[in-house]
Scaffold this motif. Structure first.
Motif, mmCIF file in Angstrom:
data_model
loop_
_atom_site.group_PDB
_atom_site.id
_atom_site.type_symbol
_atom_site.label_atom_id
_atom_site.label_comp_id
_atom_site.label_asym_id
_atom_site.label_seq_id
_atom_site.Cartn_x
_atom_site.Cartn_y
_atom_site.Cartn_z
ATOM 1 N N TYR A 191 -29.074 0.060 -17.355
ATOM 2 C CA TYR A 191 -28.937 -0.223 -18.681
ATOM 3 C C TYR A 191 -29.080 -1.749 -18.696
ATOM 4 O O TYR A 191 -28.287 -2.289 -17.896
ATOM 5 N N LYS A 237 -19.248 8.614 -14.555
ATOM 6 C CA LYS A 237 -18.464 7.477 -14.120
ATOM 7 C C LYS A 237 -18.580 6.387 -15.337
ATOM 8 O O LYS A 237 -19.558 6.323 -16.033
ATOM 9 N N ALA A 238 -17.898 5.185 -15.222
ATOM 10 C CA ALA A 238 -17.824 4.137 -16.059
ATOM 11 C C ALA A 238 -19.335 3.411 -15.568
ATOM 12 O O ALA A 238 -19.449 3.270 -14.239
ATOM 13 N N PRO A 239 -19.770 2.539 -16.457
ATOM 14 C CA PRO A 239 -20.815 1.857 -15.838
ATOM 15 C C PRO A 239 -20.079 0.804 -14.840
ATOM 16 O O PRO A 239 -19.063 0.441 -15.015
ATOM 17 N N TYR A 277 -15.144 3.368 -23.566
ATOM 18 C CA TYR A 277 -14.663 2.439 -22.402
ATOM 19 C C TYR A 277 -14.455 1.059 -23.058
ATOM 20 O O TYR A 277 -14.777 0.709 -24.127
ATOM 21 N N GLN A 334 -19.933 5.905 -25.605
ATOM 22 C CA GLN A 334 -21.127 6.924 -25.133
ATOM 23 C C GLN A 334 -21.005 8.372 -25.374
ATOM 24 O O GLN A 334 -20.232 9.070 -24.796
ATOM 25 N N TRP A 377 -14.156 -2.705 -16.099
ATOM 26 C CA TRP A 377 -14.097 -1.440 -16.882
ATOM 27 C C TRP A 377 -12.819 -0.647 -16.995
ATOM 28 O O TRP A 377 -12.403 -0.328 -15.821
ATOM 29 N N GLY A 378 -12.422 -0.026 -17.842
ATOM 30 C CA GLY A 378 -11.524 1.084 -17.932
ATOM 31 C C GLY A 378 -12.189 2.258 -17.426
ATOM 32 O O GLY A 378 -13.613 2.295 -17.452
ATOM 33 N N GLN A 379 -11.544 3.304 -17.218
ATOM 34 C CA GLN A 379 -12.147 4.657 -16.519
ATOM 35 C C GLN A 379 -12.795 5.442 -17.544
ATOM 36 O O GLN A 379 -13.541 6.315 -17.222
ATOM 37 N N GLY A 380 -12.503 5.210 -18.875
ATOM 38 C CA GLY A 380 -13.266 5.821 -19.914
ATOM 39 C C GLY A 380 -12.193 6.837 -20.303
ATOM 40 O O GLY A 380 -11.348 7.371 -19.560
ATOM 41 N N LEU A 396 -25.223 3.696 -24.087
ATOM 42 C CA LEU A 396 -24.099 2.948 -24.515
ATOM 43 C C LEU A 396 -24.108 2.226 -25.784
ATOM 44 O O LEU A 396 -25.154 1.718 -26.265
ATOM 45 N N GLN A 453 -25.136 3.079 -14.143
ATOM 46 C CA GLN A 453 -24.167 3.983 -14.179
ATOM 47 C C GLN A 453 -24.681 5.364 -13.422
ATOM 48 O O GLN A 453 -25.562 5.874 -13.559
ATOM 49 N N PHE A 505 -26.383 -3.113 -15.944
ATOM 50 C CA PHE A 505 -25.342 -2.118 -15.477
ATOM 51 C C PHE A 505 -26.249 -0.916 -14.862
ATOM 52 O O PHE A 505 -27.164 -0.498 -15.221
#
Lengths: 107, 117
Positions: free
Chosen positions: A87, A42-44, B95, B39, B107-110, B45, A38, A36
Motif C-alpha cells: 500500500y 498481520k499488521a502493516p 490499528y 481495515q 504499529w500495534g498488533q491490531g 487501510l 502487509q 507499507f
C-alpha cells in the motif's frame, strides 16, 4: 480528499524478478508518501517514508522514488518473503489516504 | 524498544459502543501523535484520526467525525479510540501507529471488533 491510485492492482512474479509498483496522487503531495507491506492476518509493516527513505531494518532491495504526484516502489530481486500486499499512503494533508493496494503473488 | 500494545478482540451488538486501547512504551509518550487506522475484512487501510497524548489536539477524518473519539491517559501511557453507534459495516481490525518526523515506525498488533447481533 486526495485520492491515491496504484497500478497494477495485482501482479504475478517469480523469485529473483525486479518488481515496480506505481502510486499516483490526485494532487501534489511533495514527498509525503509512505509504502507499507502487509501479509494476511498481520499488521502493516512500514517500508518507506518521505517517498524514498527506508525505515530502519528494511533491506536495501526495497527502494522508493518520486515527488509531487507520481511515485514508485521497486523491489530489486523478489524473494519468497516479499509476496504480500503493498500500500502507498499520502500524509501531506488530512485525511491521510491510502492507495487500494497491490497484491504481489507467486507466478 | 518502542512498543504499542492494543487491547483484545471485542464482539458488540449494533448500536453499542466499543473502546479500544493502545498502550505505548519505550519512548516519551507525549512527544508523538498516535494515529488510528481501520481495515475492514478483505479491504484496504483507512486513516481515522490522530491525537497528541496529553494535549488537546485531535484530528479526525470527516467520515468518522462525531462517531469516533480519541482520548489519552498520560498516567498509563495509553491512548483510547472509542466508536459509538456501531453498525455491521464497522466490523474491522483497528490499528494504532505512531506518527512523527519518521512516521509509522511502530504499529500495534491490531484489534478485531466484530459487530453482530
Amino acid at each position: 480528499d486526495i485520492q491515491m491510485t496504484q497500478s497494477p492492482s495485482s501482479l504475478s512474479a517469480s523469485v529473483g524478478d525486479r518488481v515496480t509498483i506505481t502510486c499516483r496522487a490526485s494532487q501534489g503531495i511533495s514527498n509525503y508518501l509512505a509504502w507499507f507491506q502487509q501479509k494476511p492476518g498481520k499488521a502493516p509493516k512500514s517500508l518507506i517514508y518521505g517517498a524514498s527513505r527506508l525505515h530502519s531494518g528494511v533491506p536495501s532491495k526495497f527502494s522508493g522514488s518520486g515527488s509531487g504526484t507520481d511515485f514508485t516502489l521497486t523491489i530489486s530481486s523478489l524473494q519468497p518473503e516479499d509476496f504480500a500486499t503493498y500500500y502507498c499512503q499520502q500524509y501531506n494533508s488530512f485525511p491521510f489516504t491510502f492507495g487500494p493496494g497491490t497484491i504481489v503473488d507467486i507466478k | 524498544q518502542v512498543q504499542l500494545v492494543q487491547s483484545g478482540a471485542e464482539v458488540k451488538e449494533p448500536g453499542a459502543s466499543v473502546k479500544v486501547s493502545c498502550k505505548a512504551s519505550g519512548y516519551t509518550f507525549t512527544s508523538n501523535y498516535i494515529h488510528w487506522m481501520r481495515q475492514a475484512p478483505g479491504q484496504g487501510l483507512e486513516w481515522m484520526g490522530r491525537i497528541i497524548p496529553g494535549g488537546a489536539d485531535t484530528n479526525y477524518a470527516q467520515k468518522f467525525q462525531g462517531r469516533v473519539t480519541l482520548t489519552s491517559d498520560t498516567s498509563t501511557s495509553t491512548v483510547y479510540m472509542e466508536v459509538s453507534s456501531l453498525r455491521s459495516d464497522d466490523t474491522a481490525v483497528f490499528y494504532c501507529t505512531r506518527g512523527g518526523i519518521v512516521p509509522w515506525v511502530s504499529w500495534g498488533q491490531g484489534t478485531l471488533v466484530t459487530v453482530s447481533s
